[in-house]
Design a protein around this motif. Structure first.
Motif, mmCIF file in Angstrom:
data_model
loop_
_atom_site.group_PDB
_atom_site.id
_atom_site.type_symbol
_atom_site.label_atom_id
_atom_site.label_comp_id
_atom_site.label_asym_id
_atom_site.label_seq_id
_atom_site.Cartn_x
_atom_site.Cartn_y
_atom_site.Cartn_z
ATOM 1 N N ASP A 32 0.884 -1.277 -0.078
ATOM 2 C CA ASP A 32 0.160 0.109 -0.081
ATOM 3 C C ASP A 32 0.772 1.536 0.077
ATOM 4 N N THR A 33 0.493 2.440 -0.551
ATOM 5 C CA THR A 33 1.165 3.637 -0.691
ATOM 6 C C THR A 33 0.355 4.509 0.405
ATOM 7 N N VAL A 34 1.141 5.400 1.124
ATOM 8 C CA VAL A 34 0.290 5.959 2.326
ATOM 9 C C VAL A 34 0.926 7.450 2.000
ATOM 10 N N ILE A 35 -0.022 8.117 1.833
ATOM 11 C CA ILE A 35 0.457 9.698 1.660
ATOM 12 C C ILE A 35 0.054 10.598 2.556
ATOM 13 N N ILE A 36 1.162 11.097 3.159
ATOM 14 C CA ILE A 36 0.907 12.093 4.535
ATOM 15 C C ILE A 36 1.320 13.385 4.285
ATOM 16 N N LYS A 37 0.611 14.485 4.160
ATOM 17 C CA LYS A 37 0.856 15.975 4.037
ATOM 18 C C LYS A 37 0.983 16.702 5.231
ATOM 19 N N PRO A 38 1.750 16.719 6.253
ATOM 20 C CA PRO A 38 1.944 17.405 7.436
ATOM 21 C C PRO A 38 1.875 18.774 7.118
ATOM 22 N N GLU A 39 1.323 19.506 7.977
ATOM 23 C CA GLU A 39 1.336 21.070 8.007
ATOM 24 C C GLU A 39 2.277 21.413 8.989
ATOM 25 N N ILE A 40 3.391 21.988 8.705
ATOM 26 C CA ILE A 40 4.471 22.641 9.826
ATOM 27 C C ILE A 40 4.173 24.207 9.902
ATOM 28 N N THR A 41 4.007 24.659 11.091
ATOM 29 C CA THR A 41 3.816 26.043 11.440
ATOM 30 C C THR A 41 4.793 26.297 12.449
ATOM 31 N N PHE A 42 5.468 27.537 12.566
ATOM 32 C CA PHE A 42 6.317 28.074 13.503
ATOM 33 C C PHE A 42 5.560 29.264 14.131
ATOM 34 N N ASP A 43 5.915 29.429 15.575
ATOM 35 C CA ASP A 43 5.359 30.429 16.257
ATOM 36 C C ASP A 43 5.902 31.835 15.995
ATOM 37 N N ILE A 44 7.109 31.972 15.727
ATOM 38 C CA ILE A 44 7.645 33.030 14.889
ATOM 39 C C ILE A 44 8.246 32.988 13.540
#
Length: 72
Positions: A38-50
């Protein structure tokens, strides 16, 4: 007498501190299920506080022993 001189010594250390950015990773579940092949596609969202202008490096791995990507 030597102790008296050290008490008057002016510290000329490097005190040019800067605040570090803290990252938050979203859009990722705690666990994913998949079968062999199986192919697992994960698209995380990375944010920074500054806002940061520092060059970041990315490294994606499974179980911390096999790196499969260094792309954002």
């Amino acid at each position: 007498m030597a102790w008296g001189f050290t008490g008057c010594y002016e510290d000329k250390g490097d005190y040019d501190y800067r605040e570090l950015a803290h990252a938050t990773i979203g859009n990722v579940k705690a666990q994913y299920g998949a079968s062999v092949g199986d192919t697992v596609i994960i698209k995380p969202e990375i944010t920074f506080d500054i806002e940061t202008k520092v060059g970041l490096k990315y490294e994606w791995s499974v179980e911390l022993d096999s790196v499969f990507s260094r792309e954002k």
